[in-house]
Every structure is written in structure tokens, then in C-alpha cells.
Scaffold this motif. Structure first.
Motif, short mmCIF file in Angstrom:
data_model
loop_
_atom_site.label_atom_id
_atom_site.label_comp_id
_atom_site.label_asym_id
_atom_site.label_seq_id
_atom_site.Cartn_x
_atom_site.Cartn_y
_atom_site.Cartn_z
N GLU A 1 0.87 -1.19 0.00
CA GLU A 1 0.00 0.00 0.00
C GLU A 1 0.90 1.24 0.00
N PRO A 2 0.59 2.22 -0.85
CA PRO A 2 -0.59 2.31 -1.71
C PRO A 2 -0.37 1.83 -3.14
N GLU A 3 0.82 1.26 -3.45
CA GLU A 3 1.16 0.96 -4.84
C GLU A 3 0.15 -0.01 -5.48
N ASP A 4 -0.10 -1.15 -4.83
CA ASP A 4 -0.98 -2.14 -5.43
C ASP A 4 -2.42 -1.64 -5.54
N LEU A 5 -2.85 -0.87 -4.56
CA LEU A 5 -4.20 -0.30 -4.63
C LEU A 5 -4.33 0.65 -5.82
N ALA A 6 -3.28 1.43 -6.08
CA ALA A 6 -3.31 2.35 -7.21
C ALA A 6 -3.38 1.59 -8.53
N ILE A 7 -2.64 0.48 -8.62
CA ILE A 7 -2.65 -0.32 -9.85
C ILE A 7 -4.03 -0.95 -10.07
N LEU A 8 -4.62 -1.49 -9.00
CA LEU A 8 -5.94 -2.11 -9.13
C LEU A 8 -7.00 -1.06 -9.44
N ASN A 9 -6.87 0.11 -8.85
CA ASN A 9 -7.83 1.19 -9.11
C ASN A 9 -7.75 1.62 -10.58
N LYS A 10 -6.54 1.71 -11.10
CA LYS A 10 -6.34 2.05 -12.50
C LYS A 10 -6.96 0.99 -13.41
N TYR A 11 -6.82 -0.27 -13.02
CA TYR A 11 -7.40 -1.37 -13.80
C TYR A 11 -8.93 -1.28 -13.82
N LEU A 12 -9.51 -1.01 -12.66
CA LEU A 12 -10.98 -0.92 -12.59
C LEU A 12 -11.50 0.22 -13.47
N HIS A 13 -10.85 1.37 -13.40
CA HIS A 13 -11.34 2.54 -14.15
C HIS A 13 -11.01 2.43 -15.64
N GLY A 14 -9.84 1.89 -15.95
CA GLY A 14 -9.41 1.87 -17.34
C GLY A 14 -9.91 0.69 -18.15
N VAL A 15 -10.18 -0.43 -17.47
CA VAL A 15 -10.56 -1.65 -18.20
C VAL A 15 -11.95 -2.14 -17.82
N VAL A 16 -12.20 -2.28 -16.52
CA VAL A 16 -13.47 -2.88 -16.08
C VAL A 16 -14.65 -1.93 -16.32
N GLU A 17 -14.45 -0.64 -16.07
CA GLU A 17 -15.56 0.31 -16.26
C GLU A 17 -16.03 0.34 -17.72
N PRO A 18 -15.13 0.49 -18.71
CA PRO A 18 -15.61 0.44 -20.11
C PRO A 18 -16.25 -0.91 -20.46
N ARG A 19 -15.68 -2.00 -19.92
CA ARG A 19 -16.24 -3.32 -20.24
C ARG A 19 -17.63 -3.49 -19.64
N SER A 20 -17.83 -2.95 -18.44
CA SER A 20 -19.15 -3.08 -17.81
C SER A 20 -20.21 -2.33 -18.60
N LYS A 21 -19.81 -1.23 -19.25
CA LYS A 21 -20.76 -0.47 -20.07
C LYS A 21 -21.04 -1.18 -21.39
N ASP A 22 -19.99 -1.78 -21.97
CA ASP A 22 -20.14 -2.40 -23.28
C ASP A 22 -20.76 -3.79 -23.22
N GLU A 23 -20.37 -4.57 -22.19
CA GLU A 23 -20.79 -5.97 -22.14
C GLU A 23 -21.87 -6.25 -21.10
N GLY A 24 -21.92 -5.46 -20.04
CA GLY A 24 -22.91 -5.69 -18.99
C GLY A 24 -22.63 -6.99 -18.26
N GLY A 25 -23.66 -7.80 -18.07
CA GLY A 25 -23.50 -9.07 -17.37
C GLY A 25 -23.07 -8.88 -15.92
N CYS A 26 -22.04 -9.60 -15.51
CA CYS A 26 -21.54 -9.53 -14.14
C CYS A 26 -20.58 -8.38 -13.92
N TRP A 27 -20.13 -7.74 -15.00
CA TRP A 27 -19.08 -6.74 -14.87
C TRP A 27 -19.47 -5.50 -14.07
N PRO A 28 -20.69 -4.94 -14.22
CA PRO A 28 -21.05 -3.76 -13.39
C PRO A 28 -20.99 -4.05 -11.90
N GLU A 29 -21.48 -5.20 -11.48
CA GLU A 29 -21.44 -5.56 -10.06
C GLU A 29 -20.01 -5.82 -9.62
#
Length: 374
Positions: free
Chosen positions: A333-361
Motif C-alpha cells: 500500500e498504496p502501490e498495489d491499490l493504485a494499480i488495481l484502481n487504474k485497472y478498474l477505471h481503465g478496463v473494467v468500467e468500459p467493459r461493464s458499459k459495453d458488455e454488462g453481465g456480471c461486470w457492473p457488479e
């Protein structure tokens, strides 16, 4: 077996090993309990063309050639060194090989900075030495010496974590196939020498990430055949491994809980994304400290399953899976948290909008977990 926290492979699969031994009419090296063909079948599972009366389950998931090369090495007089990243199944393969060959996978030395030459040779029962003097009865053999006397397989875990003195002592054992006990008088015979019986060999494992901790000498390397176990990157193979281990966990804890295939896909994709990000990172600070191995993936899923069973709605959800992923992969901390936060915003958030399913939750659960830890 039910009263053991973790049964060794030879106990866990005792009935299957007994059956394989009863039908095995192939030639066996030394004192092996199973032939090389049956050892391979036990580890990799049966195929339809094997023509067996029963199915033999697959226990290790990886390239067939790795298993065959390992078996061939153990049938020679050379040691076997399984090397690879953490969580690639090196120790599990070593255990399965030992269980199939000699029905004893517990003759293990764990390599650490505190491992001494006594751990791979012998020590003494001090009270017996005081009472009766130094003798074979007062000697405490190491797991390696026990394997030598039994013509069995000795295992050495994390070889590169032990010091050069310990590694040098292992060279003598691998070369000469005996251990000298100078404290005992010879008496004209071989009372002060312990010889290895046919069938003895050593399976060592080494973490490729430990390179530079205690590098192996060229002399020791020459006495091992190297089998490099790569990280599993094929999604189908990795899914099989994760599912196999999770089913074992559910049976062991008597948990009746389904792991939806869609959530398994989310887990597999998340690790694939994070591995790709680590490969593209310019420095170690931009990588998670986690090796992102299959074993860690199993750990994330196990954590989520147990949490869902004991504290959730007895059903695995994407939110719980995301929380377990963040909690398990955050080492710094805080390095790993920053990396995971970047992953959520940069990858998971667009995928949850495009694909839906389980990704938004999954996205929401991950954000909540990061907020809790921050």
C-alpha cells in the motif's frame, strides 16, 4: 482420511494407486511401484483409447512433455529440478510423482535461509548420545537419508533459498549416492556409510523469481535435469485447474455452493488483463507484487467461496469475487491499490458499459473494496 487437514497424494488417491498397481504389467525401473506409463496416466488422467475399466482423473494440468521428461529423469540416476514462477504447480507435480513411484511423498526438506547440512544428512538424539554414545540408534536421519535407505524419492523444496553450504552437501549425495557418518567407527565394515538403494532420487523445486538469492553452482546444475514449468496462459487449461481445485475445496468443507461459469470467466479475464498490464509495465512499481499465478487465482476464488458460504447469501456474487480479488492481490500500500484502481477505471468500467453481465457488479465490488482499504 477425513481427520487429516491435507492428506498427501498417496493417501488421498490410495485406492486408485492400488488399482493401477494391480493392473500394471509394464516394466518398472528399480523398485518403482508403478511403471513409467502408469505414473504418467495417474498424473495426467486416462483417455478413452487407454481401454481401462474405470476413469482415472487428471490431477496436474500442464504439457504432457513436462511430465514425461520428469519421469524419464527419475528413471535415470540424475536429480530432477522443477523450476518456474510461483504457483505453477511444481510442488504438486513433485508430490504426485513421489506418490506414484514410491507411495511416499512426505520425505521433504524445505529450503530456507535457516536450512543446514544436518537437514539433508543427519543429526543426533542428544539424550541417547549421552546415555549410550553415538550409534546408528542415536542418529536422526534426514528425509533425504531416509529416502536413500528406502530407495525412494526425496524432495527438496525451494532449493535456491538454501545457502551454498547446503547446496554443496547435496552435490556429494547426488554424485556419490552415499552419506558418510565420520562420528561412527568403521569397524572394518560400512557401518559409518549410508548407501542409497536403487530407486533413490531427488526432486527439487526452485522459484525462478528467486534468481540471485542463492544461485546454483554449475557443479550442482550438472547433476540435475531441468524441467521448466511455465505459467498457464491458456484460458481453457487454467479454467480446468481452477475448477478442479475449487471442487476439492467444496468437498473438503462440505459446502453446497455453485460457482457460476460466468463468474469463473470474469476471474480468468481479470487475471489475463492484469498479466497483460504487468507485461507492459515499464518498472516494478507499475506491477502488482503478486505473481498473478494460477495458484493465486485459486486463492481468490476460494476466499470468495468461503466468504459467501459463511457470511454471504450462500451464493457466489460478482461483488464478493471483486472484494476477494482486491484483498488477495493487495500486498503493498498504496502501490498495489493504485494499480488495481487504474485497472478498474481503465478496463473494467468500459467493459461493464459495453458488455454488462456480471461486470457492473464486479466493478462496484472492486471500488468498495479499494475504498475500504485506502
Amino acid at each position: 482420511m477425513s481427520d487429516l487437514l491435507r492428506a498427501p497424494a498417496e493417501i488421498k488417491y490410495a485406492e486408485e494407486l492400488d488399482w493401477l498397481e494391480s493392473i500394471d504389467d509394464n516394466p518398472k525401473p528399480f523398485s518403482w511401484r508403478l511403471s513409467p506409463k502408469m505414473v504418467r496416466l495417474f498424473i495426467l488422467g486416462s483417455e478413452r483409447y487407454d481401454g481401462l475399466d474405470r476413469e482415472v482423473s487428471q490431477k496436474w494440468f500442464g504439457d504432457r512433455s513436462f511430465v514425461e521428461r520428469s519421469i524419464v529423469t527419475l528413471a535415470s540416476d540424475r536429480g530432477l529440478l522443477l523450476i518456474g514462477d510461483p504457483g505453477t504447480g511444481k510442488s504438486w507435480l513433485a508430490e504426485l510423482l513421489s506418490a506414484a513411484i514410491c507411495r511416499n511423498s512426505t520425505l521433504v526438506v524445505q529450503g530456507t535461509a535457516g536450512t543446514t547440512e544436518d537437514h539433508i544428512k543427519y543429526s543426533w538424539n542428544v539424550s541417547m548420545v549421552i546415555a549410550k554414545g553415538q550409534s546408528r540408534e542415536s542418529m536422526i536421519p534426514s528425509p533425504i537419508m531416509t529416502a536413500m535407505e528406502a530407495g525412494a524419492i526425496g524432495r527438496f523444496e525451494e532449493l535456491t533459498r538454501s545457502t551454498s553450504d547446503v547446496q554443496d552437501a547435496l552435490i556429494s549425495i547426488l554424485s556419490e549416492k552415499y552419506i558418510s557418518v565420520p562420528e561412527l567407527e568403521s569397524g572394518g565394515g560400512d557401518d559409518n556409510i549410508v548407501f542409497a538403494k536403487p530407486g533413490f532420487s531427488i526432486i527439487a523445486t526452485a522459484n525462478s523469481r528467486d534468481r540471485g538469492v542463492n544461485d546454483l553452482s554449475s557443479a550442482l546444475k550438472r547433476r540435475f535435469n531441468f524441467v521448466r514449468i511455465p505459467v498457464v496462459t491458456n484460458k481453457k487449461s487454467e479454467a480446468e485447474i481452477v475448477r478442479f481445485r475449487t471442487e476439492e475445496l467444496l468437498r473438503r468443507h462440505s459446502i453446497d455452493l455453485d460457482v457460476p461459469p460466468t463468474l469463473l470467466d470474469v476471474l480468468l479475464q481479470s487475471f489475463a488483463d492484469l498479466r497483460a498490464s504487468a507485461a507492459a509495465a515499464g518498472s516494478d512499481d507499475e506491477k502488482l507484487e503478486s505473481a498473478l499465478s494460477t495458484a493465486e487465482q485459486i486463492g481468490v476464488l476460494e476466499d470468495a467461496v468461503l466468504h459467501s458460504n459463511f457470511f454471504g447469501e450462500r451464493a457466489l456474487t460478482a461483488r464478493t469475487l471483486a472484494s476477494s480479488l482486491v484483498g488477495s492481490l493487495t500486498r503493498r500500500e498504496p502501490e498495489d491499490l493504485a494499480i488495481l484502481n487504474k485497472y478498474l477505471h481503465g478496463v473494467v468500467e468500459p467493459r461493464s458499459k459495453d458488455e454488462g453481465g456480471c461486470w457492473p457488479e464486479f466493478l462496484e465490488g472492486g471500488r468498495d473494496a479499494i475504498a475500504t482499504l485506502s
